[in-house]
Design an enzyme around this catalytic site. Structure first.
Site, PDB file in Angstrom:
ATOM      1  N   TYR A  24      20.273  31.555 -45.221  1.00  0.00           N
ATOM      2  CA  TYR A  24      19.476  32.045 -45.101  1.00  0.00           C
ATOM      3  C   TYR A  24      18.213  31.619 -43.114  1.00  0.00           C
ATOM      4  O   TYR A  24      18.676  32.694 -42.752  1.00  0.00           O
ATOM      5  CB  TYR A  24      18.871  32.517 -46.434  1.00  0.00           C
ATOM      6  CG  TYR A  24      17.321  33.343 -46.541  1.00  0.00           C
ATOM      7  CD1 TYR A  24      17.064  35.229 -45.296  1.00  0.00           C
ATOM      8  CD2 TYR A  24      16.198  33.109 -46.681  1.00  0.00           C
ATOM      9  CE1 TYR A  24      16.473  35.221 -45.644  1.00  0.00           C
ATOM     10  CE2 TYR A  24      15.744  33.839 -46.878  1.00  0.00           C
ATOM     11  CZ  TYR A  24      16.046  34.650 -46.284  1.00  0.00           C
ATOM     12  OH  TYR A  24      14.246  36.249 -45.840  1.00  0.00           O
ATOM     13  N   ASP A  47      28.611  24.317 -40.507  1.00  0.00           N
ATOM     14  CA  ASP A  47      27.961  24.721 -41.916  1.00  0.00           C
ATOM     15  C   ASP A  47      29.700  24.885 -42.541  1.00  0.00           C
ATOM     16  O   ASP A  47      30.121  25.276 -41.921  1.00  0.00           O
ATOM     17  CB  ASP A  47      27.842  26.271 -41.573  1.00  0.00           C
ATOM     18  CG  ASP A  47      26.880  26.178 -43.047  1.00  0.00           C
ATOM     19  OD1 ASP A  47      26.000  26.394 -42.573  1.00  0.00           O
ATOM     20  OD2 ASP A  47      27.405  26.641 -43.737  1.00  0.00           O
ATOM     21  N   GLY A  58      26.631  28.622 -47.517  1.00  0.00           N
ATOM     22  CA  GLY A  58      26.717  30.018 -46.382  1.00  0.00           C
ATOM     23  C   GLY A  58      27.864  31.243 -46.040  1.00  0.00           C
ATOM     24  O   GLY A  58      28.519  30.905 -46.707  1.00  0.00           O
ATOM     25  N   THR A  81       9.623  21.630 -46.171  1.00  0.00           N
ATOM     26  CA  THR A  81       9.486  22.954 -47.545  1.00  0.00           C
ATOM     27  C   THR A  81       7.413  22.576 -47.838  1.00  0.00           C
ATOM     28  O   THR A  81       7.102  21.397 -47.878  1.00  0.00           O
ATOM     29  CB  THR A  81      10.024  22.636 -48.895  1.00  0.00           C
ATOM     30  OG1 THR A  81       9.722  23.183 -50.007  1.00  0.00           O
ATOM     31  CG2 THR A  81      10.522  21.405 -48.761  1.00  0.00           C
ATOM     32  N   TYR A 118      14.247  17.987 -55.552  1.00  0.00           N
ATOM     33  CA  TYR A 118      14.217  18.933 -54.510  1.00  0.00           C
ATOM     34  C   TYR A 118      13.062  18.509 -53.333  1.00  0.00           C
ATOM     35  O   TYR A 118      13.673  18.243 -51.801  1.00  0.00           O
ATOM     36  CB  TYR A 118      14.270  20.346 -54.230  1.00  0.00           C
ATOM     37  CG  TYR A 118      14.007  20.953 -53.574  1.00  0.00           C
ATOM     38  CD1 TYR A 118      14.722  21.698 -52.254  1.00  0.00           C
ATOM     39  CD2 TYR A 118      12.128  21.598 -53.230  1.00  0.00           C
ATOM     40  CE1 TYR A 118      15.212  21.991 -51.653  1.00  0.00           C
ATOM     41  CE2 TYR A 118      12.487  22.470 -51.497  1.00  0.00           C
ATOM     42  CZ  TYR A 118      13.498  22.314 -51.014  1.00  0.00           C
ATOM     43  OH  TYR A 118      13.400  23.196 -49.509  1.00  0.00           O
ATOM     44  N   PHE A 164       6.480  27.646 -46.660  1.00  0.00           N
ATOM     45  CA  PHE A 164       5.934  28.186 -47.533  1.00  0.00           C
ATOM     46  C   PHE A 164       7.497  29.687 -48.043  1.00  0.00           C
ATOM     47  O   PHE A 164       8.044  28.948 -48.471  1.00  0.00           O
ATOM     48  CB  PHE A 164       4.528  29.118 -47.156  1.00  0.00           C
ATOM     49  CG  PHE A 164       3.549  27.803 -47.240  1.00  0.00           C
ATOM     50  CD1 PHE A 164       3.824  27.389 -46.325  1.00  0.00           C
ATOM     51  CD2 PHE A 164       2.970  27.771 -48.702  1.00  0.00           C
ATOM     52  CE1 PHE A 164       3.050  26.276 -46.492  1.00  0.00           C
ATOM     53  CE2 PHE A 164       2.525  26.444 -48.783  1.00  0.00           C
ATOM     54  CZ  PHE A 164       1.828  25.642 -47.718  1.00  0.00           C
ATOM     55  N   ARG A 193       1.996  33.127 -53.838  1.00  0.00           N
ATOM     56  CA  ARG A 193       2.315  32.152 -53.016  1.00  0.00           C
ATOM     57  C   ARG A 193       2.284  33.322 -51.381  1.00  0.00           C
ATOM     58  O   ARG A 193       1.826  33.848 -51.834  1.00  0.00           O
ATOM     59  CB  ARG A 193       4.411  32.683 -53.650  1.00  0.00           C
ATOM     60  CG  ARG A 193       4.601  31.690 -54.553  1.00  0.00           C
ATOM     61  CD  ARG A 193       4.868  30.602 -54.592  1.00  0.00           C
ATOM     62  NE  ARG A 193       4.975  29.276 -55.696  1.00  0.00           N
ATOM     63  CZ  ARG A 193       3.931  29.563 -56.642  1.00  0.00           C
ATOM     64  NH1 ARG A 193       3.029  29.431 -56.380  1.00  0.00           N
ATOM     65  NH2 ARG A 193       4.738  28.392 -57.956  1.00  0.00           N
ATOM     66  N   GLY A 232       7.855  23.552 -63.722  1.00  0.00           N
ATOM     67  CA  GLY A 232       7.954  23.314 -61.998  1.00  0.00           C
ATOM     68  C   GLY A 232       7.286  24.079 -60.808  1.00  0.00           C
ATOM     69  O   GLY A 232       6.569  23.781 -59.785  1.00  0.00           O
ATOM     70  N   ASP A 233       6.508  24.653 -61.574  1.00  0.00           N
ATOM     71  CA  ASP A 233       5.470  26.213 -60.938  1.00  0.00           C
ATOM     72  C   ASP A 233       4.526  25.583 -60.601  1.00  0.00           C
ATOM     73  O   ASP A 233       3.598  26.010 -61.298  1.00  0.00           O
ATOM     74  CB  ASP A 233       5.620  27.494 -61.438  1.00  0.00           C
ATOM     75  CG  ASP A 233       7.154  28.291 -61.629  1.00  0.00           C
ATOM     76  OD1 ASP A 233       7.968  28.231 -60.451  1.00  0.00           O
ATOM     77  OD2 ASP A 233       8.035  29.411 -61.711  1.00  0.00           O
TER      78      ASP A 233
HETATM   79  N1  UFG Z   1       9.585  34.692 -59.760  1.00  0.00           N
HETATM   80  C1  UFG Z   1       9.605  35.547 -61.338  1.00  0.00           C
HETATM   81  N2  UFG Z   1      10.527  36.291 -61.946  1.00  0.00           N
HETATM   82  C2  UFG Z   1      11.368  35.665 -61.283  1.00  0.00           C
HETATM   83  C3  UFG Z   1      11.473  34.744 -60.078  1.00  0.00           C
HETATM   84  C4  UFG Z   1      10.261  34.552 -59.789  1.00  0.00           C
HETATM   85  O1  UFG Z   1       7.738  35.806 -62.207  1.00  0.00           O
HETATM   86  O2  UFG Z   1      12.920  36.525 -61.924  1.00  0.00           O
HETATM   87  C5  UFG Z   1       8.010  34.335 -59.776  1.00  0.00           C
HETATM   88  C6  UFG Z   1       8.027  32.439 -59.755  1.00  0.00           C
HETATM   89  O3  UFG Z   1       7.667  32.367 -60.994  1.00  0.00           O
HETATM   90  C7  UFG Z   1       7.623  32.096 -58.666  1.00  0.00           C
HETATM   91  C8  UFG Z   1       7.350  33.186 -57.668  1.00  0.00           C
HETATM   92  O4  UFG Z   1       7.744  34.219 -58.120  1.00  0.00           O
HETATM   93  O5  UFG Z   1       5.856  32.134 -59.262  1.00  0.00           O
HETATM   94  C9  UFG Z   1       8.463  32.755 -56.412  1.00  0.00           C
HETATM   95  O6  UFG Z   1       9.301  32.481 -56.981  1.00  0.00           O
HETATM   96  P1  UFG Z   1      10.748  32.304 -56.057  1.00  0.00           P
HETATM   97  O7  UFG Z   1      11.595  31.420 -56.271  1.00  0.00           O
HETATM   98  O8  UFG Z   1      10.683  33.295 -55.229  1.00  0.00           O
HETATM   99  O9  UFG Z   1       9.822  31.484 -54.810  1.00  0.00           O
HETATM  100  P2  UFG Z   1       8.513  29.723 -55.407  1.00  0.00           P
HETATM  101  O10 UFG Z   1       7.953  29.802 -54.459  1.00  0.00           O
HETATM  102  O11 UFG Z   1       9.735  29.028 -56.451  1.00  0.00           O
HETATM  103  O12 UFG Z   1      10.012  28.912 -54.161  1.00  0.00           O
HETATM  104  C10 UFG Z   1       9.834  28.063 -52.908  1.00  0.00           C
HETATM  105  C11 UFG Z   1      11.193  28.406 -52.433  1.00  0.00           C
HETATM  106  C12 UFG Z   1      11.992  27.022 -52.617  1.00  0.00           C
HETATM  107  C13 UFG Z   1      10.219  25.397 -52.777  1.00  0.00           C
HETATM  108  C14 UFG Z   1       9.639  26.164 -53.641  1.00  0.00           C
HETATM  109  C15 UFG Z   1       8.274  25.448 -53.651  1.00  0.00           C
HETATM  110  O13 UFG Z   1      12.087  28.967 -52.626  1.00  0.00           O
HETATM  111  O14 UFG Z   1      12.514  26.169 -51.969  1.00  0.00           O
HETATM  112  O15 UFG Z   1       8.778  26.993 -52.886  1.00  0.00           O
HETATM  113  O16 UFG Z   1       7.330  25.513 -54.565  1.00  0.00           O
HETATM  114  F1  UFG Z   1      10.953  24.018 -53.006  1.00  0.00           F
END
Ligand code: UFG
Length: 329
Positions: free
Chosen positions: A11, A31, A36, A117, A141, A169, A221, A283-284
């Site tokens: 991506y 790659d 990919g 990251t 990760y 981010f 985010r 983990g969020d």
């Molecule tokens: N979320 C939902 N519903 C979903 C999917 C995601 O509510 O179906 C929420 C997640 O809980 C989070 C937010 O949307 O709060 C963003 O989630 P993403 O999965 O889109 O992205 P992340 O913040 O989890 O992940 C990103 C990068 C990772 C990195 C991480 C660091 O993609 O590579 O940030 O926290 F590790």
């Protein structure tokens, strides 16, 4: 400059490879196409289809000569999977990066931009996040990405590597011309999932946690457009000096909650997008957004996309025109 782009069919890597071609650089994408897509590789680039663990091919690629720089994206990136399979993550991310660095050293290539990251910060002590804050990841990760940053820093001192770690981010959006975008399988990320609901491919989106200590209870985010990430990589590569390690946050500085994001997608797509509260995802961190002032002063970088609606518009254009991702060509 001749540049090797590992993970250049993924991506962020594919958007950066295109930006390098646009800027007149010679690009070789390395790659293995496990994650990919061949169709994401720019026609002006050469593709070497191989794994970084394949030392013979990696060595032969550098031995073909002329490389001045590397952009390194190839990595496993699913946080939940990394908790289940930590050793696979250390192997693919850390060990393979060490292989890459050894090969670069051997061939005298001393310029690297690394895809790091914000996950290296773990749960930050405060927001916005500055580069000097404690890096204490909360999952394997994030540990692997931080370990690589250490290896780069030490290599800068020991063998004159010039390296820049870009701590992204949330990478988001798609190429403005609608020809390239995000295509993960399975898809864990919020924006593609929300747009799949808009397209009728899912019934609803689950909001993972609505009781966080944030302004509307959902996670916040910093969604950074993939073409803005590409311009940051280009600036970092072109200004990199041997023996210097640098690190920058790459974000907009603006926090967007899960609810804000869904509202933006409703307004862009004109679809209702049903959303349902669901338990928190382990983990969020509640709130992650960047202080991007160091990269503004250090590289002269500024994001073009500062309105989340515009980011979602580009993603919507991509997903609408490619409902099966690259599978449809
Ligand atoms: N979320 C939902 N519903 C979903 C999917 C995601 O509510 O179906 C929420 C997640 O809980 C989070 C937010 O949307 O709060 C963003 O989630 P993403 O999965 O889109 O992205 P992340 O913040 O989890 O992940 C990103 C990068 C990772 C990195 C991480 C660091 O993609 O590579 O940030 O926290 F590790």
């Amino acid at each position: 400059m001749k540049v090797l782009v590992t993970g250049g069919a993924g991506y962020v890597g594919s958007h950066c490879a295109r930006a390098l071609c646009d800027a007149g650089h010679e690009v070789v994408v390395y790659d293995d196409l496990r994650a990919g897509h061949r169709a994401a590789v720019d026609a002006r680039a050469t593709l070497v289809e191989a794994d970084l663990a394949d030392s013979a091919t990696l060595n032969a690629t550098f031995a073909s000569g002329g490389f001045e720089g590397v952009m390194h994206f190839a990595a496993s990136l699913d946080v939940a999977e990394s908790v289940r399979l930590p050793l696979a993550y250390y192997e693919n991310n850390v060990v393979n990066t060490i292989r890459l660095l050894r090969t670069m050293e051997q061939h005298g290539v001393r310029r690297l931009v690394f895809s790091s990251t914000c996950a290296t910060y773990g749960v930050p002590e405060s927001v916005p996040i500055t580069e000097g804050m404690l890096q204490d990841p909360i999952n394997p990760y994030g540990h692997t990405k931080l370990a690589i940053e250490w290896a780069l820093r030490d290599s800068a001192t020991a063998w004159d590597l010039g390296a820049c770690a870009l701590r992204y981010f949330n990478a988001a959006g798609a190429a403005a011309d609608g020809t390239m975008g995000e295509d993960h399988d399975p898809e864990p990320h919020l924006i593609p999932i929300v747009l799949q609901v808009a397209m009728g491919r899912r019934d609803k989106v689950f909001m993972f946690g609505v009781d966080y200590p944030t302004r509307d209870g959902t996670c916040v985010r910093d969604y950074i457009h993939v073409e803005d990430l590409a311009s940051a990589h280009l600036l970092a590569l072109e200004s990199q000096k041997p023996g210097v390690f640098r690190r920058f946050n790459v974000g907009t500085g603006r926090g967007t909650s899960v609810k804000d994001l869904i509202d933006a997608a409703r307004s862009v797509t004109g679809h209702a997008i049903p959303a349902e509260p669901a338990p928190r995802r382990p983990g969020d961190p509640p709130e992650l957004y960047a202080d991007p002032s160091e990269i503004a002063s250090g590289l002269g970088w500024k994001p073009k996309y500062t309105d989340i609606r515009e980011v979602v518009e580009t993603a919507w254009e991509w997903h609408r025109s490619h409902p099966q991702g690259y599978g449809e060509g």
